[in-house]
Design an enzyme around this catalytic site. Sequence first.
Site, short mmCIF file in Angstrom:
data_model
loop_
_atom_site.label_atom_id
_atom_site.label_comp_id
_atom_site.label_asym_id
_atom_site.label_seq_id
_atom_site.Cartn_x
_atom_site.Cartn_y
_atom_site.Cartn_z
N ASP A 11 -101.99 -64.26 -41.96
CA ASP A 11 -101.77 -63.93 -40.55
C ASP A 11 -102.72 -62.79 -40.23
O ASP A 11 -102.58 -61.69 -40.78
CB ASP A 11 -100.30 -63.51 -40.38
CG ASP A 11 -100.00 -63.04 -38.96
OD1 ASP A 11 -100.94 -62.90 -38.16
OD2 ASP A 11 -98.81 -62.81 -38.67
N TYR A 230 -91.78 -53.85 -45.10
CA TYR A 230 -91.96 -55.08 -44.32
C TYR A 230 -93.33 -55.16 -43.70
O TYR A 230 -93.80 -54.24 -43.06
CB TYR A 230 -90.91 -55.14 -43.20
CG TYR A 230 -91.09 -56.38 -42.35
CD1 TYR A 230 -90.68 -57.61 -42.85
CD2 TYR A 230 -91.71 -56.34 -41.11
CE1 TYR A 230 -90.86 -58.77 -42.12
CE2 TYR A 230 -91.88 -57.49 -40.36
CZ TYR A 230 -91.46 -58.70 -40.87
OH TYR A 230 -91.64 -59.84 -40.14
N LYS A 233 -93.15 -61.99 -42.87
CA LYS A 233 -92.60 -62.90 -43.89
C LYS A 233 -93.76 -63.54 -44.66
O LYS A 233 -94.91 -63.45 -44.27
CB LYS A 233 -91.74 -63.97 -43.23
CG LYS A 233 -90.27 -63.62 -43.26
CD LYS A 233 -89.59 -64.10 -44.55
CE LYS A 233 -88.19 -63.53 -44.67
NZ LYS A 233 -87.97 -62.66 -45.80
C1 F6R Z 1 -91.10 -62.66 -38.24
C2 F6R Z 1 -91.99 -62.17 -37.20
C3 F6R Z 1 -91.43 -61.66 -35.96
C4 F6R Z 1 -91.53 -60.14 -35.89
C5 F6R Z 1 -90.97 -59.61 -34.55
C6 F6R Z 1 -91.14 -58.12 -34.41
O1 F6R Z 1 -91.82 -63.08 -39.34
O2 F6R Z 1 -93.19 -62.17 -37.37
O3 F6R Z 1 -90.11 -62.08 -35.77
O4 F6R Z 1 -90.83 -59.57 -36.97
O5 F6R Z 1 -91.61 -60.22 -33.47
O6 F6R Z 1 -92.48 -57.85 -34.63
P1 F6R Z 1 -93.10 -56.38 -34.76
O7 F6R Z 1 -92.32 -55.66 -35.83
O8 F6R Z 1 -94.52 -56.67 -35.12
O9 F6R Z 1 -92.92 -55.77 -33.40
MG MG Z 2 -97.50 -62.25 -37.47
MG MG Z 3 -96.51 -65.99 -39.99
#
Ligand code: F6R
Ligand code: MG
Ligand code: MG
Length: 366
Positions: A11, A230, A233
Amino acid sequence: MKTTLSIIKADIGSIGGHIKPSQNLLEAVENFLRIEGKNLMNNFYVGHTGDDVALLLSHNEGVGAEKIHKLAWDTFIVGTEVAKKQGLYGAGQDLLKDSFSGNVKGMGPAVAEMEIEERPNEPFLFFAADKTDPGAYNLPLYLSFTDPMHNAGLILSPAMNKGFTFTIMDVSYTEGDRTIELNAPEDLYDIAALLRDNQRFVVESIHSRNNGEIAAVVSTTRLHNIAGKYTGKDDPVMLVRVQGAFPATGEVLSPFSIGHLVAGFMRGSHTGPLMPVKRNSSISFFDGPPVVSCLAFCVHNGTFTEPADAFDHPYWDHIREKVARKATDIREQGFSGAAMLPYSELEYGGIVEKMKKLDTQFRVKG
Ligand code: F6R
Ligand code: MG
Ligand code: MG
């Protein structure tokens, strides 16, 4: 002829949140691979599933080849530059190290590779999943390689009558690759005992016991084991050889009709059903649901056919409706119980701080 098939995925940024990469990013990745990879590999294909860009490469360098891994790393760097220029969200998200050091394993991108002696015709499947982790493939692989309820060939075909060897990795062990080999059908209950725990034990590869050849390989990266926190995923990829001594394509696809519940979904911290989707699908409801795509190819003298989109068929529309209903059902209970992952799997550190603070406020009565 020996050919190595490598899927390397990361990603490196997406549009409008964690939805999908931009067209510019994908074009930059393809152009770079076409030019820089010209003398290094035989053929390539670039696709995306949700916010992950997956490179499928065919070459003669073997598994874990530095040149190939560096090519993939450099490709992701180029893609990240475009992501930054366009202001994409999470630009370079999975590139966890500053510079390349020999192999992208342990640096963020997920890798699934196999070196094969090409059969005269060599059909294989290229799976990519988003908003979930490598354990998502445990149940489908168990069913398609061991269970006549999904794999009719286990009853009907002498080419599979000896069963398969499962190599299973303990992904909670971070000092190295801790694996065990178990044979189906004799060790079925032991295989099931391990594979029920999708967050700890993951199928790494499967080999035919009829001809000793590799049948399947899964990316086993756990990003939070690399970064210590984190970062997204793990969004696993997988290669599966099909037909002949291996399950038929439809036997490998069959268990994906279950839409089984996996870890991932919103913030990598929930439980949701795995939806089989078409090529280059995006992400939506509750940053999910967890999705898996499957492209079928043949490779011949290192050259790929165009992909056939295995989940682009009216049958899977009906499954997608079922999975959407399952996703709605589990979301109706929000954060409660089985809808959210256990504490150890929650992907955001914030809750740890919250629990620490609350712990000091508890009083023991009496
Ligand atoms: C799960 C994922 C999303 C982010 C969520 C918050 O794999 O990519 O659910 O965890 O959109 O994203 P951030 O922490 O980047 O604001
Ligand atoms: Mg992402
Ligand atoms: Mg992904």
